[in-house]
Design an enzyme around this catalytic site. Structure first.
Site: not given
Length: 347
Positions: A133, A171, A323
């Site tokens: 991330d 991601d 999140d």
């Protein structure tokens, strides 16, 4: 997490008709111990041919936090709220594997053992890439490439000849095109992940590829997907932890597939896209992709989509889990958040 549909049952429902009404994680959406020795496979269990995801029944995890919430509220007499959360608990949802290297084999084995008791196809998310991330709300992962390679092999050891679908590193591929990509090792690590998981003999593997509003140049995305091992994988995943409408993802997925030669298949995360993404780039002082208010559950998971090259609509992000702590009072990433779960379920 009625004997006609117990919460640990399996589902495989056609939903092509729902796409007309279906509605982002990233916009544009603990250090591990020393590597352990890969566990030996059970000699009593031999790997059979891989079970395709398309058409498979999906595993509903009885140990999920939503199921625990339903039970707690039923016992407290909060039946109306329990029924809303049941909309989440009775759906098959992916299990995210983030355990340290020494513990990952046991984590994978535990989920696949529960799934084997129902006959359902488990969906796991492998989420431990170094620099995960890009250090944002879900930051963490392996401390280096060596640890990650050991982690992958321990992950694969936990599969042990059982059918499973694995979504590889949400991601990570799109972030390889961002400034935080690092020294270029990431794509090689992802290609290794695909190879190791496919060598298990029973895993269906999908590389995460972001969503339509992140990398708009599909030719560029196709290039990094090739470097990340897409040709050895079973396909790619779109919209993980995001809110982009399903039809938009399907159109984008087909264009990415075309850029890869027209035969690559994909899956779409529909867990929270029932109302589409929030407008603008920020909401109440936080990123618009992070716990935006007013969102809704999307189309129910199914592996019988009736859609060209779409193997499944899945709930990859677990609805009701945060999140990230993007605004004051919001839980850390991955933590169950009752109020947000109720909102998603129409409460």
């Amino acid at each position: 997490m009625s004997f006609k549909l117990p919460r640990w049952s399996v589902l495989a429902l056609p939903v092509a008709a729902l796409l007309l009404s279906a509605g982002c994680g990233r916009p544009d959406s603990r250090p591990s111990p020393e590597p352990s020795v890969v566990a030996s496979a059970d000699p009593q269990r031999s790997a059979g041919p891989p079970v395709p995801l398309a058409g498979a029944k999906l595993f509903v995890d009885p140990a999920g936090t939503a199921a625990e919430q339903v039970t707690a509220w039923e016992q407290a007499g909060r039946t109306a709220e329990a029924e809303k959360i049941r909309r989440i608990s009775e759906q098959p949802t992916a299990v995210w594997i983030t355990s340290p290297t020494a513990e990952v084999t046991a984590a994978v084995d535990a989920t696949l053992t529960r799934a084997a008791e129902t006959g359902g196809m488990p969906v796991l998310v492998a989420y431990h890439i170094p620099g995960r991330d890009c250090g944002s709300f879900s930051g963490g992962g392996a401390p280096d490439g060596e640890d990650y390679r050991a982690w992958l092999r321990n992950f694969a050891a936990g599969i042990d000849g059982r059918p499973v679908t694995v979504i590889v590193e949400p991601d990570a591929v799109p972030h390889s095109l961002d400034d935080c990509a690092g020294d270029g090792e990431r794509l090689a690590l992802l290609a290794d992940a695909v190879t190791v998981l496919k060598q298990s003999g029973t895993a269906q593997v999908y590389l995460d590829a972001g969503h339509p509003r992140w990398v708009r140049d599909v030719s560029r995305l196709a290039g990094v997907l090739r470097q990340a091992g897409i040709e050895q994988a079973d396909g790619f995943a779109l919209n993980v932890s995001n809110f982009i409408p399903t039809p938009e993802n399907v159109d984008y997925g087909r264009r990415v597939s075309d850029a890869l030669g027209g035969r690559t298949r994909f899956v779409v995360d529909t867990s929270r896209n029932g109302a589409g993404p929030a407008k603008g780039t920020t909401v109440d002082g936080g990123p618009a992709w992070c716990n935006p208010p007013g969102r809704r559950l999307g189309a129910e998971p199914t592996t019988s989509t009736g859609l060209d090259r779409v193997d499944a609509l899945l709930w990859i992000k677990r609805p009701g889990e945060s999140d990230g702590d993007c605004r004051p009072g919001e839980p850390p990433a991955g933590q169950w958040w009752t109020e947000y779960a109720l909102q998603l379920a129409g409460g």
